[in-house]
Design an enzyme around this catalytic site. Structure first.
Site, PDB file in Angstrom:
ATOM      1  N   HIS A  96       0.852  -1.191   0.000  1.00  0.00           N
ATOM      2  CA  HIS A  96       0.000   0.000   0.000  1.00  0.00           C
ATOM      3  C   HIS A  96       0.890   1.244   0.000  1.00  0.00           C
ATOM      4  O   HIS A  96       1.960   1.249   0.619  1.00  0.00           O
ATOM      5  CB  HIS A  96      -0.925   0.010   1.222  1.00  0.00           C
ATOM      6  CG  HIS A  96      -1.975   1.074   1.121  1.00  0.00           C
ATOM      7  ND1 HIS A  96      -1.706   2.392   1.409  1.00  0.00           N
ATOM      8  CD2 HIS A  96      -3.268   1.023   0.713  1.00  0.00           C
ATOM      9  CE1 HIS A  96      -2.805   3.103   1.185  1.00  0.00           C
ATOM     10  NE2 HIS A  96      -3.759   2.298   0.768  1.00  0.00           N
ATOM     11  N   GLU A 165      -3.896   1.155  -7.458  1.00  0.00           N
ATOM     12  CA  GLU A 165      -4.368   2.314  -6.694  1.00  0.00           C
ATOM     13  C   GLU A 165      -3.516   3.529  -7.030  1.00  0.00           C
ATOM     14  O   GLU A 165      -2.435   3.709  -6.441  1.00  0.00           O
ATOM     15  CB  GLU A 165      -4.231   2.047  -5.193  1.00  0.00           C
ATOM     16  CG  GLU A 165      -5.138   0.982  -4.662  1.00  0.00           C
ATOM     17  CD  GLU A 165      -5.490   1.227  -3.202  1.00  0.00           C
ATOM     18  OE1 GLU A 165      -6.677   1.286  -2.891  1.00  0.00           O
ATOM     19  OE2 GLU A 165      -4.572   1.383  -2.370  1.00  0.00           O
TER      20      GLU A 165
HETATM   21  P1  PGA Z   1      -9.914   5.355  -0.354  1.00  0.00           P
HETATM   22  O1  PGA Z   1      -8.647   4.446   0.045  1.00  0.00           O
HETATM   23  O2  PGA Z   1     -10.974   4.447  -0.866  1.00  0.00           O
HETATM   24  O3  PGA Z   1     -10.288   6.045   0.912  1.00  0.00           O
HETATM   25  O4  PGA Z   1      -9.438   6.301  -1.422  1.00  0.00           O
HETATM   26  C1  PGA Z   1      -8.258   3.366  -0.741  1.00  0.00           C
HETATM   27  C2  PGA Z   1      -7.027   2.717  -0.157  1.00  0.00           C
HETATM   28  O5  PGA Z   1      -6.139   3.430   0.331  1.00  0.00           O
HETATM   29  O6  PGA Z   1      -6.909   1.467  -0.157  1.00  0.00           O
END
Ligand code: PGA
Length: 247
Positions: A96, A165
């Protein structure tokens, strides 16, 4: 199979299990329930109680990280894949951007993935470019590096899920436009197919997914699900995301 994965980050106390109970009751009555899987990654403090409670139910529990060693070591405050697996968790979220920002390099992440898989944890591996990399057209080269340096052919692809992401999208309310997202996920699957020499593992999208925008992603069939941060802390929002996706 689609995935709806809730990443709770630094959120939750024992009574927060009520949120998951509501999601579980919705899921057990939902006519689409066999088309998707729900996984929640609470903080370490709740892993054992949640994993025990949901052992025979349909919500799967994962950790938000793990240490880059196998079993036991002398690293203060570290939690190994072996320890996580022994609490009953089935998944671990690795790479992450929060953890990359705190020092997780590709080499560290490769070890984490290796030891997690060795301990029979399924891995949700996060990748993504930041705002300036996107602006400078570096997205594809960054993603390629994050995939090639961490994943390898010998890893069991059936135990790996990749979550794309974009960092500029996490917690900002901004999402990629569908055309870009289609191109990017196609590229990710192409790289993964090269690494694993056969089909790609599942590829999810994460970053500001909520009940209002989830419909936008439905048209991109190759997205295998979502990693949901903020909206996963509310049972209503999380359930509405699933409902609106299948609407
Ligand atoms: P968010 O976070 O949906 O609040 O943008 C996603 C994540 O960090 O996994």
């Amino acid at each position: 199979m689609k995935y709806f994965i809730g990443n709770w980050k630094m959120f939750g106390v024992p009574t927060s299990i009520n949120i998951l109970n509501k999601i579980n009751s919705f899921r057990s009555k939902d006519k689409n329930r066999n088309n998707y899987r729900v996984i929640i990654t609470p903080p370490y403090t709740l892993l054992e109680s949640f994993a025990k409670y949901f052992r025979n139910k349909k919500i799967m529990i994962g950790s938000q990280n793990c240490y880059q060693k196998d079993k036991f070591s002398s690293n203060t405050a570290a939690v190994s894949p072996y320890m996580i697996k022994n609490l009953g968790a089935k998944y671990t979220l690795l790479g992450h951007s929060d953890n990359r920002a705190e020092g997780d390099t590709d080499l560290i992440l490769k070890n984490k993935v290796k030891f997690a898989l060795k301990n029979n944890l399924k891995v949700i591996y996060c990748i993504g470019e930041n705002k300036s990399q996107k602006k400078n057209n570096k997205t594809f080269s960054i993603l390629k590096m994050q995939l090639n340096k961490v994943l390898e052919k010998g890893f069991n692809k059936n135990n790996i899920i990749v979550a794309y992401e974009p960092i500029w999208s996490i917690g900002t309310g901004k999402i990629p436009n569908p055309k870009d997202l289609l191109m990017t996920t196609t590229y990710i699957k192409k790289i993964l197919t090269k690494i694993f020499r056969k089909n790609s593992p599942a590829v999810l999208y994460g970053g500001s997914v909520d009940e209002n925008n989830v419909g936008v992603f439905r048209q991109i069939k190759q997205i295998d699900g979502f990693l949901i941060g903020g909206a996963s802390k509310s049972s209503k929002k999380f359930i509405d995301i699933i409902k609106n996706y299948y609407r």
